[in-house]
Motif scaffolding. Structure first.
Motif, PDB file in Angstrom:
ATOM      1  N   VAL B  89       0.654  -1.260  -0.019  1.00 48.18           N
ATOM      2  CA  VAL B  89      -0.116   0.055  -0.179  1.00 48.18           C
ATOM      3  C   VAL B  89       0.923   1.335   0.105  1.00 48.18           C
ATOM      4  O   VAL B  89       1.909   1.249   0.855  1.00 48.18           O
ATOM      5  CB  VAL B  89      -0.851   0.145   1.340  1.00 48.18           C
ATOM      6  CG1 VAL B  89      -1.567   1.449   1.209  1.00 48.18           C
ATOM      7  CG2 VAL B  89      -2.047  -1.022   1.015  1.00 48.18           C
ATOM      8  N   GLN B  91       0.684   5.274   0.371  1.00 44.97           N
ATOM      9  CA  GLN B  91      -0.237   6.208   0.361  1.00 44.97           C
ATOM     10  C   GLN B  91       0.480   7.604   0.712  1.00 44.97           C
ATOM     11  O   GLN B  91       1.672   7.615   1.308  1.00 44.97           O
ATOM     12  CB  GLN B  91      -1.068   6.145   1.927  1.00 44.97           C
ATOM     13  CG  GLN B  91      -2.335   6.675   2.126  1.00 44.97           C
ATOM     14  CD  GLN B  91      -2.121   8.083   2.971  1.00 44.97           C
ATOM     15  OE1 GLN B  91      -1.460   7.997   3.947  1.00 44.97           O
ATOM     16  NE2 GLN B  91      -2.614   9.250   2.605  1.00 44.97           N
ATOM     17  N   ASP B 107      -5.227  13.667  -1.246  1.00 43.83           N
ATOM     18  CA  ASP B 107      -4.486  12.458  -0.809  1.00 43.83           C
ATOM     19  C   ASP B 107      -4.658  11.228  -1.926  1.00 43.83           C
ATOM     20  O   ASP B 107      -5.974  11.216  -2.275  1.00 43.83           O
ATOM     21  CB  ASP B 107      -5.074  12.114   0.550  1.00 43.83           C
ATOM     22  CG  ASP B 107      -4.879  13.003   1.623  1.00 43.83           C
ATOM     23  OD1 ASP B 107      -3.832  13.361   1.769  1.00 43.83           O
ATOM     24  OD2 ASP B 107      -5.737  13.404   2.598  1.00 43.83           O
ATOM     25  N   TYR B 108      -3.897  10.394  -1.707  1.00 45.26           N
ATOM     26  CA  TYR B 108      -4.120   9.266  -2.762  1.00 45.26           C
ATOM     27  C   TYR B 108      -3.700   7.908  -1.932  1.00 45.26           C
ATOM     28  O   TYR B 108      -2.941   7.968  -1.059  1.00 45.26           O
ATOM     29  CB  TYR B 108      -3.076   9.449  -3.895  1.00 45.26           C
ATOM     30  CG  TYR B 108      -3.410  10.759  -4.624  1.00 45.26           C
ATOM     31  CD1 TYR B 108      -3.071  12.089  -4.292  1.00 45.26           C
ATOM     32  CD2 TYR B 108      -3.828  10.616  -6.071  1.00 45.26           C
ATOM     33  CE1 TYR B 108      -3.073  12.934  -5.264  1.00 45.26           C
ATOM     34  CE2 TYR B 108      -4.105  11.740  -6.860  1.00 45.26           C
ATOM     35  CZ  TYR B 108      -3.736  12.797  -6.281  1.00 45.26           C
ATOM     36  OH  TYR B 108      -3.701  14.021  -7.128  1.00 45.26           O
ATOM     37  N   LEU B 109      -4.179   6.965  -2.535  1.00 50.04           N
ATOM     38  CA  LEU B 109      -3.700   5.520  -1.901  1.00 50.04           C
ATOM     39  C   LEU B 109      -3.562   4.460  -3.381  1.00 50.04           C
ATOM     40  O   LEU B 109      -4.568   4.673  -4.267  1.00 50.04           O
ATOM     41  CB  LEU B 109      -4.803   5.116  -1.008  1.00 50.04           C
ATOM     42  CG  LEU B 109      -4.352   3.828  -0.217  1.00 50.04           C
ATOM     43  CD1 LEU B 109      -4.538   3.770   1.314  1.00 50.04           C
ATOM     44  CD2 LEU B 109      -4.939   2.525  -0.897  1.00 50.04           C
ATOM     45  N   LEU B 111      -3.295   0.402  -3.998  1.00 53.51           N
ATOM     46  CA  LEU B 111      -3.107  -1.092  -3.460  1.00 53.51           C
ATOM     47  C   LEU B 111      -2.404  -1.724  -4.773  1.00 53.51           C
ATOM     48  O   LEU B 111      -2.941  -1.875  -5.807  1.00 53.51           O
ATOM     49  CB  LEU B 111      -4.528  -1.445  -3.266  1.00 53.51           C
ATOM     50  CG  LEU B 111      -4.338  -3.020  -2.946  1.00 53.51           C
ATOM     51  CD1 LEU B 111      -3.724  -3.106  -1.596  1.00 53.51           C
ATOM     52  CD2 LEU B 111      -5.902  -3.748  -2.793  1.00 53.51           C
ATOM     53  N   GLN B 123      -4.398  -0.520  -7.945  1.00 53.87           N
ATOM     54  CA  GLN B 123      -5.870   0.321  -7.870  1.00 53.87           C
ATOM     55  C   GLN B 123      -5.631   1.543  -7.118  1.00 53.87           C
ATOM     56  O   GLN B 123      -5.048   1.742  -5.882  1.00 53.87           O
ATOM     57  CB  GLN B 123      -6.685  -0.680  -7.032  1.00 53.87           C
ATOM     58  CG  GLN B 123      -8.135  -0.072  -7.172  1.00 53.87           C
ATOM     59  CD  GLN B 123      -9.432  -0.789  -7.020  1.00 53.87           C
ATOM     60  OE1 GLN B 123      -9.191  -2.221  -6.840  1.00 53.87           O
ATOM     61  NE2 GLN B 123     -10.629  -0.673  -7.093  1.00 53.87           N
ATOM     62  N   TYR B 125      -6.960   4.996  -5.336  1.00 52.32           N
ATOM     63  CA  TYR B 125      -8.031   5.450  -4.395  1.00 52.32           C
ATOM     64  C   TYR B 125      -7.444   7.047  -4.171  1.00 52.32           C
ATOM     65  O   TYR B 125      -6.392   7.424  -3.948  1.00 52.32           O
ATOM     66  CB  TYR B 125      -8.474   5.025  -3.341  1.00 52.32           C
ATOM     67  CG  TYR B 125      -8.903   3.448  -3.254  1.00 52.32           C
ATOM     68  CD1 TYR B 125     -10.097   3.386  -3.485  1.00 52.32           C
ATOM     69  CD2 TYR B 125      -7.860   2.491  -3.728  1.00 52.32           C
ATOM     70  CE1 TYR B 125     -10.451   1.801  -3.466  1.00 52.32           C
ATOM     71  CE2 TYR B 125      -8.030   1.310  -3.723  1.00 52.32           C
ATOM     72  CZ  TYR B 125      -9.396   0.742  -3.669  1.00 52.32           C
ATOM     73  OH  TYR B 125      -9.855  -0.560  -3.845  1.00 52.32           O
ATOM     74  N   TRP B 126      -8.460   7.939  -4.613  1.00 53.13           N
ATOM     75  CA  TRP B 126      -8.036   9.369  -4.301  1.00 53.13           C
ATOM     76  C   TRP B 126      -9.269  10.114  -4.170  1.00 53.13           C
ATOM     77  O   TRP B 126     -10.350   9.539  -4.390  1.00 53.13           O
ATOM     78  CB  TRP B 126      -7.390  10.013  -5.686  1.00 53.13           C
ATOM     79  CG  TRP B 126      -7.957  10.176  -6.774  1.00 53.13           C
ATOM     80  CD1 TRP B 126      -8.957   9.349  -7.386  1.00 53.13           C
ATOM     81  CD2 TRP B 126      -8.053  11.266  -7.856  1.00 53.13           C
ATOM     82  NE1 TRP B 126      -9.248   9.720  -8.532  1.00 53.13           N
ATOM     83  CE2 TRP B 126      -8.715  10.707  -8.951  1.00 53.13           C
ATOM     84  CE3 TRP B 126      -7.227  12.390  -7.921  1.00 53.13           C
ATOM     85  CZ2 TRP B 126      -8.852  11.626 -10.021  1.00 53.13           C
ATOM     86  CZ3 TRP B 126      -7.377  13.236  -9.060  1.00 53.13           C
ATOM     87  CH2 TRP B 126      -8.086  12.671 -10.090  1.00 53.13           C
ATOM     88  N   ASP B 127      -9.254  11.307  -3.282  1.00 54.23           N
ATOM     89  CA  ASP B 127     -10.225  12.166  -3.118  1.00 54.23           C
ATOM     90  C   ASP B 127     -10.902  12.686  -4.256  1.00 54.23           C
ATOM     91  O   ASP B 127     -10.486  13.832  -4.719  1.00 54.23           O
ATOM     92  CB  ASP B 127     -10.075  13.098  -1.909  1.00 54.23           C
ATOM     93  CG  ASP B 127     -11.363  13.780  -1.495  1.00 54.23           C
ATOM     94  OD1 ASP B 127     -12.317  13.575  -2.341  1.00 54.23           O
ATOM     95  OD2 ASP B 127     -11.389  14.252  -0.270  1.00 54.23           O
ATOM     96  N   SER B 128     -11.876  12.085  -5.010  1.00 57.16           N
ATOM     97  CA  SER B 128     -12.191  12.443  -6.426  1.00 57.16           C
ATOM     98  C   SER B 128     -12.959  13.818  -6.040  1.00 57.16           C
ATOM     99  O   SER B 128     -13.258  14.849  -7.100  1.00 57.16           O
ATOM    100  CB  SER B 128     -13.040  11.416  -7.150  1.00 57.16           C
ATOM    101  OG  SER B 128     -13.919  11.031  -6.413  1.00 57.16           O
TER     102      SER B 128
END
Lengths: 138, 138
Positions: B89, B91, B107-109, B111, B123, B125-128
């Protein structure tokens, strides 16, 4: 297997079991069962928005009940891994909203355990999907 | 090289030395993006398969008129978790100026799944919502 590795594997399995108990309680919207898996002062964080304490957890359940038709909610776990006392879960959720629209989203939870209890959940999801369906999310 | 080091090197080179990033990837490396922010050139899929498709995603934020100024990008926060079954992970927080002079921070993450020491699937994940608000001035 060396004893340290055995210990790590055991600890991972215990941490995963605690997480799974929390997740099952969430799926049945059982706040008390969720609280039983958490520390006295847990923190649930959604993209920097903090929902502290058991009250924060209960607020999540309450909000979910107002957004989605409970009988349509399908939450699935797609992967579960550990790094020490951190559990990483990949989840999906689909549901019908209370406005009868289709909801689908992908989630990552980064879950921090302390002394065998969940102390913090950091939830990552596509917030634009939420905003489009429900407007400004608080 | 550990999985964490491979991931670190991959993301450090993806925008600056794509050939190095390619050498760290499997042939069918796949970038899974968020549902609400379609990627120009592959609007109908969350999965971007192959290194060229991944590069298209990497460059998509720079190509729009209100996009990032690459030379202003920095990462004030970065965290790696090295999890079981060859998962990492990553982040981080990214901040920069946009072409319209807006201070962007988000912020992004990721996986990341590795296979035989190479990046196989990641994959995002970000605060879209934050991205949409700042990039498109909602």
């Amino acid at each position: 297997m060396a004893s340290t590795e055995t210990s790590n594997v055991t600890n991972n399995e215990v941490n995963k079991a605690t997480f799974l108990a929390l997740f099952e309680a969430l799926k049945t919207r059982d706040g008390q069962a969720m609280a039983a898996q958490m520390t006295d002062h847990p923190n649930w964080i959604v993209w920097g928005n903090e929902l502290p304490g058991i009250e924060g957890v209960l607020n999540i359940l309450e909000a979910a009940a107002s957004y989605y038709k409970p009988e349509t909610i399908v939450q699935q776990m797609k992967g579960l891994w550990c790094d020490g006392d951190t559990v990483i879960a990949r989840l999906t959720m689909t549901a019908k909203t209370t406005n009868n629209e289709d909801y689908a989203n992908e989630y990552i939870w980064i879950v921090q355990l302390e002394d065998g209890k969940v102390a913090e959940v950091r939830e990552y999801l596509d917030m634009r999907v939420i905003e489009k369906l429900f407007g400004k999310w608080e | 090289m550990s999985n964490k080091e491979t991931v670190e090197k991959f993301f450090a080179s993806l925008w600056t030395d794509p050939e190095l990033a390619r050498s760290l990837s499997t042939e069918d490396v796949t970038w899974v993006t968020t549902r609400s922010m379609p990627i120009p050139g592959n609007e109908n899929s969350l999965e971007h398969i192959g290194f060229e498709a991944c590069l298209n995603v990497a460059n998509s934020g720079k190509q729009i008129d209100t996009g990032y100024l690459p030379e202003t990008m920095s990462h004030p926060h970065q965290l790696y978790l090295e999890a079981e079954d060859d998962h990492v992970v990553y982040q981080f927080t990214m901040q920069c100026k946009t072409k319209t002079g807006v201070d962007y921070i988000n912020d992004y993450l990721f996986l990341v799944k590795l296979e035989d020491g190479k990046i196989a699937r990641f994959q995002e994940y970000w605060d879209s919502k934050q991205a949409f608000d700042l990039l498109f001035g909602k």
